[in-house]
Scaffold this active site. Structure first.
Site, PDB file in Angstrom:
ATOM      1  N   HIS A 161       5.709  -2.450  12.893  1.00  0.00           N
ATOM      2  CA  HIS A 161       5.071  -3.396  11.881  1.00  0.00           C
ATOM      3  C   HIS A 161       3.974  -4.574  12.580  1.00  0.00           C
ATOM      4  O   HIS A 161       3.348  -5.069  11.809  1.00  0.00           O
ATOM      5  CB  HIS A 161       6.125  -3.869  10.996  1.00  0.00           C
ATOM      6  CG  HIS A 161       6.736  -2.871  10.052  1.00  0.00           C
ATOM      7  ND1 HIS A 161       6.083  -2.511   8.729  1.00  0.00           N
ATOM      8  CD2 HIS A 161       7.616  -2.031  10.344  1.00  0.00           C
ATOM      9  CE1 HIS A 161       6.936  -1.577   8.344  1.00  0.00           C
ATOM     10  NE2 HIS A 161       7.646  -1.366   9.317  1.00  0.00           N
ATOM     11  N   ASP A 166      -2.047 -10.122  13.457  1.00  0.00           N
ATOM     12  CA  ASP A 166      -1.085  -9.788  12.222  1.00  0.00           C
ATOM     13  C   ASP A 166      -1.135  -7.977  12.437  1.00  0.00           C
ATOM     14  O   ASP A 166      -2.260  -7.607  12.292  1.00  0.00           O
ATOM     15  CB  ASP A 166      -1.553 -10.364  10.920  1.00  0.00           C
ATOM     16  CG  ASP A 166      -0.434 -10.800  10.018  1.00  0.00           C
ATOM     17  OD1 ASP A 166       0.584  -9.816  10.205  1.00  0.00           O
ATOM     18  OD2 ASP A 166      -0.433 -11.302   9.358  1.00  0.00           O
TER      19      ASP A 166
HETATM   20  C1  GDG Z   1       5.170  -7.695   8.901  1.00  0.00           C
HETATM   21  C2  GDG Z   1       4.149  -7.969   9.773  1.00  0.00           C
HETATM   22  C3  GDG Z   1       2.779  -6.486   8.243  1.00  0.00           C
HETATM   23  C4  GDG Z   1       5.506 -14.643   1.455  1.00  0.00           C
HETATM   24  N1  GDG Z   1       5.907 -15.631   1.053  1.00  0.00           N
HETATM   25  C5  GDG Z   1       6.590 -15.542  -0.086  1.00  0.00           C
HETATM   26  C6  GDG Z   1       6.670 -13.936  -0.254  1.00  0.00           C
HETATM   27  N2  GDG Z   1       5.868 -13.498   0.674  1.00  0.00           N
HETATM   28  C7  GDG Z   1       5.631 -11.895   0.793  1.00  0.00           C
HETATM   29  C8  GDG Z   1       4.227 -11.904   0.740  1.00  0.00           C
HETATM   30  C9  GDG Z   1       4.274 -10.182   1.462  1.00  0.00           C
HETATM   31  C10 GDG Z   1       5.134 -10.679   2.578  1.00  0.00           C
HETATM   32  O1  GDG Z   1       5.896 -11.502   2.271  1.00  0.00           O
HETATM   33  C11 GDG Z   1       4.346 -10.764   3.895  1.00  0.00           C
HETATM   34  O2  GDG Z   1       4.006  -9.474   4.479  1.00  0.00           O
HETATM   35  P1  GDG Z   1       3.130  -9.781   5.441  1.00  0.00           P
HETATM   36  O3  GDG Z   1       2.724  -8.557   5.596  1.00  0.00           O
HETATM   37  O4  GDG Z   1       1.923 -10.693   5.043  1.00  0.00           O
HETATM   38  O5  GDG Z   1       3.543 -10.484   6.744  1.00  0.00           O
HETATM   39  P2  GDG Z   1       5.234 -10.566   7.682  1.00  0.00           P
HETATM   40  O6  GDG Z   1       6.370 -11.034   6.880  1.00  0.00           O
HETATM   41  O7  GDG Z   1       4.905 -11.083   8.823  1.00  0.00           O
HETATM   42  O8  GDG Z   1       5.282  -8.682   7.884  1.00  0.00           O
HETATM   43  C12 GDG Z   1       2.708  -7.816   8.986  1.00  0.00           C
HETATM   44  C13 GDG Z   1       4.235  -6.267   7.389  1.00  0.00           C
HETATM   45  O9  GDG Z   1       5.175  -6.501   8.345  1.00  0.00           O
HETATM   46  C14 GDG Z   1       4.440  -4.901   6.911  1.00  0.00           C
HETATM   47  O10 GDG Z   1       4.349  -3.748   7.958  1.00  0.00           O
HETATM   48  O11 GDG Z   1       1.766  -6.310   7.376  1.00  0.00           O
HETATM   49  O12 GDG Z   1       1.756  -7.896   9.658  1.00  0.00           O
HETATM   50  O13 GDG Z   1       4.150  -9.191  10.452  1.00  0.00           O
HETATM   51  O14 GDG Z   1       4.361  -9.374   0.469  1.00  0.00           O
HETATM   52  O15 GDG Z   1       3.710 -11.516  -0.575  1.00  0.00           O
HETATM   53  N3  GDG Z   1       7.247 -13.267  -1.469  1.00  0.00           N
HETATM   54  C15 GDG Z   1       7.921 -14.365  -1.865  1.00  0.00           C
HETATM   55  N4  GDG Z   1       7.897 -15.511  -1.992  1.00  0.00           N
HETATM   56  C16 GDG Z   1       7.197 -16.220  -0.908  1.00  0.00           C
HETATM   57  O16 GDG Z   1       7.310 -17.395  -1.086  1.00  0.00           O
HETATM   58  N5  GDG Z   1       8.514 -13.703  -3.160  1.00  0.00           N
END
Ligand code: GDG
Length: 468
Positions: free
Chosen positions: A155, A363
């Site tokens: 990821h 990312d």
């Molecule tokens: C890893 C990789 C890759 C965030 N704050 C809150 C919240 N979130 C949710 C977001 C989104 C998820 O969490 C975060 O996903 P990301 O993709 O932005 O980042 P990582 O956590 O670092 O994920 C990344 C991912 O895996 C999938 O392969 O895209 O690059 O680092 O869904 O909306 N959700 C809630 N409250 C929050 O305060 N409910």
């Protein structure tokens, strides 16, 4: 296809699903048909460690979890996975803190995962392993005689050989990748970096389809960008934008507009540079003062690590500095919260926002960028500012693409985004929306599992190592 067995470091137990639905759980929701098994860490630390496997069932899916001991939690999870691999894979060599004992703990916990999973496996199970905590898992399962199809999805980004080999034991770790049948990355760039490591280190060349053979095992390396349930998220956003939380936020803004950022509180997300850019923006473009407020939701994460504690202190300082400089008695430029917000509420906030800032320094993909696009009102969509170093930038080219290290460039993009006419916003959004509704979570799972299914079953063979 045989039964799907998902393995990830942390299992999102049905009993714990609350405010924060993990990205992985959401992405795999469609693939997890009744009868599937999800295996991994319970999130608990206990003296027993991996000795007992706990089983829960919910909606036909079996969740099997093991605990870690306090020492394993620190060496495997905190120190090696998050203190060495995570910064390495995000190009942050200065933050890599490698200790041989922690690497030993990482290998040992992977061995225990394999030993605990073995009795749960059936001959035709298809095993899908997720993320950097579990790179050696297939090698450990193979050592126990497992001949099932095993796939791995990373990821995070992957780094070029010159960075990868800064990690002590890098060659050993790299060879453990070669026990998988299929390895997936979000982007071409990461796949190329991985195959370059394989070629430079092991002297093996892959074919144009990303296939190579290592000690008789054929490995297929694919590009499979993760997506979201864009239609579903769009519906949530529409409903939530009429709800109480969205109304309270709107009322608090008065006549001003909203710009938003939502990230885990992590140094890879570029929050320091982003906050500096916000200061630069209000300094360079004073006409936007009082006209827009920026809301950053940065849910705290990995709080027992020094790098994250230092980041938080630095962010507190910049927020104070920016607000001290530009606030007026009835207007605050930068609202900053480190508590998680409910997923529906976030969806509604995305829809209210005229601008989203997704500016990670690195990312793997970044799902927030896709969620923001999915949440917009088609008639009056907002503008996405997106880092060129997010995997999402290889797909979402109609966003305003910025260098996340360049505060002036981000400030200029904020001005351009907030001044953009509705026709251009609609044109860009239509193109982006087509992409996020095409490259969905469901498609991500289908593509990966189709590749895995095409792998020929290996002949059964005895364990190479007795189970400890
Ligand atoms: C890893 C990789 C890759 C965030 N704050 C809150 C919240 N979130 C949710 C977001 C989104 C998820 O969490 C975060 O996903 P990301 O993709 O932005 O980042 P990582 O956590 O670092 O994920 C990344 C991912 O895996 C999938 O392969 O895209 O690059 O680092 O869904 O909306 N959700 C809630 N409250 C929050 O305060 N409910």
């Amino acid at each position: 296809m045989g039964r799907l067995v998902v393995v990830s470091n942390r299992v999102p137990l049905p009993s714990e699903r609350g405010a924060k639905a993990g990205g992985l759980a959401v992405a795999l929701a469609d693939a997890l048909q009744p009868g599937s098994l999800w295996f991994g860490w319970s999130g608990r630390r206990s003296a027993r460690g991996s000795g007992t496997t706990h089983i829960q069932r919910s909606e036909g899916v079996t969740y099997a979890t093991i605990d870690l001991t306090e020492a394993e939690y620190h060496s495997f999870y905190v120190n090696f996975s998050n203190g060495a691999l995570w910064p390495l894979l995000h190009f942050r060599l200065g933050l890599v803190d490698f200790r041989t004992d922690d690497y030993g703990g990482y290998r040992s916990v992977n061995r225990q995962y394999a030993a605990a999973l073995l009795p749960l496996l059936r001959p035709d199970d298809v095993i899908w392993v997720h993320d950097y905590h579990l790179i050696p898992l297939a090698a450990e399962l193979r050592a126990l005689g497992v001949t099932n199809r095993i796939g791995f999805f990373l990821h995070t980004p992957f780094v070029p050989p010159t960075i990868f080999h800064a990690l002590p034991r890098s060659t050993e770790l790299l060879t453990t990748f070669c026990s998988y049948d299929v390895i997936g990355f979000h982007t071409r760039t990461y796949r190329t970096a991985f195959l370059d490591c394989i070629t430079e280190t092991l002297g093996i060349h892959s074919d144009p389809d990303g296939r190579f053979v290592w000690r008789g095992n054929s490995v297929r390396v694919i590009v499979d960008p993760i997506g979201i349930d864009a239609e579903g998220f769009g519906d949530r956003a529409r409903d939530a934008s009429r709800g109480n939380d969205a109304r309270m936020l709107r009322d608090s803004l008065g006549k001003g507009g909203l710009a938003i950022g939502v990230d885990r509180l992590d140094y890879s997300k570029g929050l320091i540079n982003r906050f500096e850019a916000i200061g630069r923006f209000f300094g360079t473009y004073p006409q936007h003062r009082r006209q827009v407020s920026f809301l950053q939701v940065a849910a705290r994460s990995r709080e027992d690590q020094g790098a994250y504690q230092r980041l938080r202190r630095e962010l507190d300082r910049i927020v104070g500095d920016t607000n001290g400089r530009y606030s007026e008695f009835d207007w605050t430029p930068l609202r900053y919260m480190t508590r998680a917000v409910k997923r529906d509420t976030l969806a509604g906030f995305f829809r209210l926002s005229r601008l989203a800032m997704v500016t990670p320094l690195r990312d793997g993909m970044n799902l927030v960028a896709k969620e923001y696009v999915a949440a917009q009102d088609p008639g009056d969509p907002g503008v996405l500012i997106l880092s060129r170093f997010a995997g999402a930038a290889e797909e979402l080219t109609e966003a305003l693409i910025v260098n996340p290290y360049d505060s002036d460039e981000i400030a200029d993009a904020m001005h351009v985004g907030l001044s953009m006419e509705v026709e251009e916003r609609r044109e860009r959004w239509n193109a982006l929306h087509t992409k996020v509704t095409t490259n969905t979570a469901e498609r991500f799972c289908t593509v990966f599992l189709n590749h895995l299914q095409q792998v020929e079953m290996k002949p059964a063979r005895p364990a190479l190592r007795a189970i400890s």
